[in-house]
Design a protein around this motif. Sequence first.
Motif, PDB file in Angstrom:
ATOM      1  N   LEU A  84      26.742  69.949 -55.378  1.00  0.00           N
ATOM      2  CA  LEU A  84      27.751  68.725 -55.190  1.00  0.00           C
ATOM      3  C   LEU A  84      26.947  67.317 -54.615  1.00  0.00           C
ATOM      4  O   LEU A  84      27.090  66.338 -55.095  1.00  0.00           O
ATOM      5  CB  LEU A  84      28.729  69.250 -54.148  1.00  0.00           C
ATOM      6  CG  LEU A  84      29.698  70.260 -54.534  1.00  0.00           C
ATOM      7  CD1 LEU A  84      30.531  70.817 -53.446  1.00  0.00           C
ATOM      8  CD2 LEU A  84      30.836  69.655 -55.599  1.00  0.00           C
ATOM      9  N   ILE A  85      26.129  67.649 -53.861  1.00  0.00           N
ATOM     10  CA  ILE A  85      25.391  66.555 -53.070  1.00  0.00           C
ATOM     11  C   ILE A  85      24.602  65.791 -54.521  1.00  0.00           C
ATOM     12  O   ILE A  85      24.592  64.391 -54.535  1.00  0.00           O
ATOM     13  CB  ILE A  85      24.445  66.840 -52.059  1.00  0.00           C
ATOM     14  CG1 ILE A  85      25.326  67.292 -50.986  1.00  0.00           C
ATOM     15  CG2 ILE A  85      23.725  65.480 -51.576  1.00  0.00           C
ATOM     16  CD1 ILE A  85      24.569  68.018 -49.884  1.00  0.00           C
ATOM     17  N   ALA A  86      23.977  66.524 -55.333  1.00  0.00           N
ATOM     18  CA  ALA A  86      23.367  65.934 -56.386  1.00  0.00           C
ATOM     19  C   ALA A  86      24.245  65.314 -57.497  1.00  0.00           C
ATOM     20  O   ALA A  86      23.918  64.723 -58.729  1.00  0.00           O
ATOM     21  CB  ALA A  86      22.382  67.105 -56.940  1.00  0.00           C
ATOM     22  N   LYS A  87      25.542  65.522 -57.410  1.00  0.00           N
ATOM     23  CA  LYS A  87      26.708  65.128 -58.182  1.00  0.00           C
ATOM     24  C   LYS A  87      26.656  65.781 -59.524  1.00  0.00           C
ATOM     25  O   LYS A  87      27.146  65.229 -60.463  1.00  0.00           O
ATOM     26  CB  LYS A  87      26.484  63.624 -58.353  1.00  0.00           C
ATOM     27  CG  LYS A  87      26.744  62.834 -57.079  1.00  0.00           C
ATOM     28  CD  LYS A  87      26.554  61.124 -57.395  1.00  0.00           C
ATOM     29  CE  LYS A  87      26.884  60.563 -56.038  1.00  0.00           C
ATOM     30  NZ  LYS A  87      26.859  59.156 -56.089  1.00  0.00           N
ATOM     31  N   GLU A  88      26.101  67.027 -59.650  1.00  0.00           N
ATOM     32  CA  GLU A  88      26.274  67.833 -60.643  1.00  0.00           C
ATOM     33  C   GLU A  88      27.614  68.753 -60.624  1.00  0.00           C
ATOM     34  O   GLU A  88      27.650  69.902 -60.736  1.00  0.00           O
ATOM     35  CB  GLU A  88      25.091  68.590 -60.824  1.00  0.00           C
ATOM     36  CG  GLU A  88      23.602  67.809 -61.091  1.00  0.00           C
ATOM     37  CD  GLU A  88      22.385  68.653 -61.079  1.00  0.00           C
ATOM     38  OE1 GLU A  88      22.656  69.882 -61.101  1.00  0.00           O
ATOM     39  OE2 GLU A  88      21.403  68.165 -61.217  1.00  0.00           O
ATOM     40  N   TYR A  89      28.612  67.999 -60.894  1.00  0.00           N
ATOM     41  CA  TYR A  89      30.092  68.518 -60.693  1.00  0.00           C
ATOM     42  C   TYR A  89      30.275  69.534 -61.842  1.00  0.00           C
ATOM     43  O   TYR A  89      31.088  70.741 -61.476  1.00  0.00           O
ATOM     44  CB  TYR A  89      31.074  67.509 -60.805  1.00  0.00           C
ATOM     45  CG  TYR A  89      30.720  66.377 -59.663  1.00  0.00           C
ATOM     46  CD1 TYR A  89      30.526  66.640 -58.474  1.00  0.00           C
ATOM     47  CD2 TYR A  89      30.845  65.077 -59.961  1.00  0.00           C
ATOM     48  CE1 TYR A  89      30.150  65.757 -57.211  1.00  0.00           C
ATOM     49  CE2 TYR A  89      30.529  64.044 -58.890  1.00  0.00           C
ATOM     50  CZ  TYR A  89      30.381  64.394 -57.831  1.00  0.00           C
ATOM     51  OH  TYR A  89      29.964  63.295 -56.799  1.00  0.00           O
ATOM     52  N   SER A  90      30.027  69.147 -63.094  1.00  0.00           N
ATOM     53  CA  SER A  90      30.364  70.100 -64.222  1.00  0.00           C
ATOM     54  C   SER A  90      29.739  71.385 -63.794  1.00  0.00           C
ATOM     55  O   SER A  90      30.371  72.756 -64.018  1.00  0.00           O
ATOM     56  CB  SER A  90      30.036  69.669 -65.291  1.00  0.00           C
ATOM     57  OG  SER A  90      28.634  69.158 -65.562  1.00  0.00           O
ATOM     58  N   SER A  91      28.437  71.514 -63.447  1.00  0.00           N
ATOM     59  CA  SER A  91      27.628  72.551 -63.200  1.00  0.00           C
ATOM     60  C   SER A  91      28.419  73.558 -62.034  1.00  0.00           C
ATOM     61  O   SER A  91      28.094  74.867 -62.131  1.00  0.00           O
ATOM     62  CB  SER A  91      26.227  72.421 -62.748  1.00  0.00           C
ATOM     63  OG  SER A  91      25.530  73.485 -62.678  1.00  0.00           O
ATOM     64  N   VAL A  92      28.909  72.900 -61.027  1.00  0.00           N
ATOM     65  CA  VAL A  92      29.368  73.540 -59.933  1.00  0.00           C
ATOM     66  C   VAL A  92      30.671  74.118 -60.717  1.00  0.00           C
ATOM     67  O   VAL A  92      31.101  75.299 -60.332  1.00  0.00           O
ATOM     68  CB  VAL A  92      29.847  72.635 -58.839  1.00  0.00           C
ATOM     69  CG1 VAL A  92      30.753  73.102 -57.860  1.00  0.00           C
ATOM     70  CG2 VAL A  92      28.770  72.010 -58.124  1.00  0.00           C
ATOM     71  N   ILE A  93      31.525  73.686 -61.248  1.00  0.00           N
ATOM     72  CA  ILE A  93      32.560  74.053 -61.788  1.00  0.00           C
ATOM     73  C   ILE A  93      32.452  75.160 -62.831  1.00  0.00           C
ATOM     74  O   ILE A  93      33.088  76.465 -62.529  1.00  0.00           O
ATOM     75  CB  ILE A  93      33.318  72.893 -62.689  1.00  0.00           C
ATOM     76  CG1 ILE A  93      33.981  71.843 -61.676  1.00  0.00           C
ATOM     77  CG2 ILE A  93      34.770  73.704 -63.438  1.00  0.00           C
ATOM     78  CD1 ILE A  93      34.618  70.646 -62.472  1.00  0.00           C
TER      79      ILE A  93
END
Length: 429
Positions: A84-93
């Motif tokens: 999340l901090i790295a702004k890799e949102y699609s990977s988190v989802i």
Amino acid sequence: MYKVLLLLTFALLFSACSQKTPQATAQVQKDPSKKAFDAEDTYIIFALRAEQVGDYKTAAKLFEQLYAKSEKKEYLYRYLKDKLIAKEYSSVIESVEHISKGSLSDPKLIRFEIIALLESNQLLKAKELSLSLAKETNAVEDELLVSDAYIKAKEYEMAVSYLQNAYMKDYNEQLLDKMALILYTKLDKKQEAIQKLETHLEVHGCSKTICNRLIGFYGHEKNIDGLLSVYKRLYAKEKNEAVAEKIIEIYSYKREYVKLMNFLEEHPVNNELLLQLYLSSKNYAKASELAHKLYEESGDYNYLGQSAIYKYESYKGNVPKKVLTSVVKDLTEVVKSDKNTLFMNYLGYILIDHDLDVKKGMNYIKEVLKKQPDSAYYLDSLAWGYYKLGQCHKAKKIMQKIVGLDVENEPEVQEHLKKINRCIQKSKR
């Protein structure tokens, strides 16, 4: 150097281990207190170091490997947080959906997905998922996520409505704070926001969260009375010195010195200021008591000297003999250790004026005049001593030095001058 070490460690560690990822990991929670594999501590050290230097992508990869090898949920959560901090949102989802498979049984896991959805502006899905989770858990943090989804979609009325219903369940102050903030900043319903906070305070008391929010609102509104009211309630609960200083500032700004005096008497947070207030209101009896208390606490003879002077002044010239003895005793003790000209003059004048020991009193005055030879007050004291000794011509000569100075027209000086002149006239006859 850090990058080189990290790459070397990756090569060594990854070559020795399988490449399992969070998506492929079974949902089994291992004992976090037991080491899952030999190199686990080394992975942790490098992952934490990566976070420390702001390399969250690398940290995420290391925590991903830690979770794959240990199946410990703490590493999964840390992996998602760094993503999340790295702004890799699609990977988190993607990771959360693969692991949860539509289940809400791990609320902490689902919250990562909701935040990622919000940050990637997938607002409809974020609202649906957050509403489902809040309904499942009834947790405050999940209800706040629902409000975040409405706020992100600029549906502020819906956010307030949802928060109001959630707040009414158990009057949680975090929900109220969020609701008030939306009302005040987004809907321009400032008085409604303030009223909701005030109502909560009346019923549930002053918490730091709610009181600080009200302080912010009242400060923005320049509502001085509102600020004072909240600060007083907050101080009553916390007895915080910084809050007390704010109360003092407001009373001083409003020039409500009697109320300030009452506050300081009830809450002794600034006795120096209280002493000044007693003096400005000419409450010498209380000033004397407080100065003596400060002397007992600090051992500072300056306070003992002040206490003696204020005690003397409190009797307005009609000083009982017992009190006079006490004042002389204290001032004598003070001037033995502190050759303060004010205290020496005061002691000398008392000894002269009350005919206790005129010559001794004059010796004190002569001593201070060595330090301040042009002081009109000290010259007046010395002249008064010569008058008491019947040496009126000497007294007159000294008084002539005062002519033209600011103190010439003071009642006491004028009275001394009249008596000295009468003495001279009498001696001529």
